[in-house]
Motif scaffolding. Sequence first.
Motif, PDB file in Angstrom:
ATOM      1  N   PHE A  61       0.744  -1.043   0.059  1.00  0.00           N
ATOM      2  CA  PHE A  61      -0.479   0.189   0.058  1.00  0.00           C
ATOM      3  C   PHE A  61       0.995   1.226   0.288  1.00  0.00           C
ATOM      4  CE2 PHE A  61       0.572  -0.867   4.274  1.00  0.00           C
ATOM      5  CZ  PHE A  61       0.661   0.225   4.963  1.00  0.00           C
ATOM      6  N   ILE A  62       1.920   1.153   0.396  1.00  0.00           N
ATOM      7  CA  ILE A  62       3.781   2.388   0.266  1.00  0.00           C
ATOM      8  C   ILE A  62       3.090   3.464  -1.019  1.00  0.00           C
ATOM      9  CG2 ILE A  62       4.950   3.223   1.452  1.00  0.00           C
ATOM     10  CD1 ILE A  62       3.266   3.695   3.673  1.00  0.00           C
ATOM     11  N   THR A  98      -1.708   5.534   8.946  1.00  0.00           N
ATOM     12  CA  THR A  98       0.045   4.998   8.675  1.00  0.00           C
ATOM     13  C   THR A  98       0.874   5.860   7.256  1.00  0.00           C
ATOM     14  OG1 THR A  98       0.890   3.254   9.007  1.00  0.00           O
ATOM     15  CG2 THR A  98       1.889   3.545   7.536  1.00  0.00           C
ATOM     16  N   VAL A  99      -0.383   5.837   6.362  1.00  0.00           N
ATOM     17  CA  VAL A  99      -0.444   7.205   5.475  1.00  0.00           C
ATOM     18  C   VAL A  99       0.031   8.185   5.796  1.00  0.00           C
ATOM     19  CG1 VAL A  99      -1.553   6.657   2.925  1.00  0.00           C
ATOM     20  CG2 VAL A  99      -1.145   4.846   3.696  1.00  0.00           C
ATOM     21  N   GLN A 100      -1.721   8.837   6.743  1.00  0.00           N
ATOM     22  CA  GLN A 100      -1.287  10.071   6.860  1.00  0.00           C
ATOM     23  C   GLN A 100      -0.097  10.508   7.886  1.00  0.00           C
ATOM     24  OE1 GLN A 100      -4.277  11.685   5.972  1.00  0.00           O
ATOM     25  NE2 GLN A 100      -3.664  13.308   6.947  1.00  0.00           N
ATOM     26  N   SER A 101       0.023   9.669   8.599  1.00  0.00           N
ATOM     27  CA  SER A 101       1.596  10.518   9.065  1.00  0.00           C
ATOM     28  C   SER A 101       2.607  10.218   8.090  1.00  0.00           C
ATOM     29  CB  SER A 101       1.581   9.633   9.924  1.00  0.00           C
ATOM     30  OG  SER A 101       1.777   8.342   9.888  1.00  0.00           O
ATOM     31  N   THR A 102       3.186   9.350   7.172  1.00  0.00           N
ATOM     32  CA  THR A 102       3.704   9.366   5.607  1.00  0.00           C
ATOM     33  C   THR A 102       3.968  10.439   4.676  1.00  0.00           C
ATOM     34  OG1 THR A 102       4.137   6.801   6.570  1.00  0.00           O
ATOM     35  CG2 THR A 102       5.070   7.507   4.257  1.00  0.00           C
ATOM     36  N   PHE A 103       2.959  10.996   4.807  1.00  0.00           N
ATOM     37  CA  PHE A 103       2.730  11.367   3.465  1.00  0.00           C
ATOM     38  C   PHE A 103       1.441  12.969   3.785  1.00  0.00           C
ATOM     39  CE2 PHE A 103       2.344   7.495   1.455  1.00  0.00           C
ATOM     40  CZ  PHE A 103       3.908   7.580   0.490  1.00  0.00           C
ATOM     41  N   LYS A 104       1.873  13.104   5.096  1.00  0.00           N
ATOM     42  CA  LYS A 104       1.174  14.191   5.478  1.00  0.00           C
ATOM     43  C   LYS A 104       1.025  15.387   4.893  1.00  0.00           C
ATOM     44  CE  LYS A 104       4.416  15.141   9.048  1.00  0.00           C
ATOM     45  NZ  LYS A 104       5.483  15.356  10.522  1.00  0.00           N
TER      46      LYS A 104
END
Length: 130
Positions: A61-62, A98-104
């Motif tokens: 997913f990342i 995880t996505v929200q923090s990685t691609f904030k």
Amino acid sequence: MAILTQWDNRNKTAILLEFESQWSWSDLEDALQAADELIISVPHQVDIIIDMEGSSIPKDFINAVKKLIAENGNDARNNEGHRIVVGANKAMRTVYNTVQSTFKNQLDGRKLLFASDLTDARAILRSLRM
């Protein structure tokens, strides 16, 4: 089609993305393109209900999210409204966090809301529009 994209109401104020149990990242790209076409076809705000009940997120997913952000840009459509996810289990919420923090930076202002079912999602949208 693994993800059905359609208007959720006659007023064309919400789109429903309905996920089957198995779907691919390519299916999601097609569904997002179809949703974009619906959104730009009207001048008013359009909210999106993402019904994932009974589905699971494909692997990797990342990398898939990186690709989606790169291809679709960082900005929502001018008249794109709220996004509500229905049926997100604990694993899906963990993926989202995880996505929200990685691609904030890229996802700033594009927060997802969560609802337990479609009735709840529609009620949330009604309350947000008041």
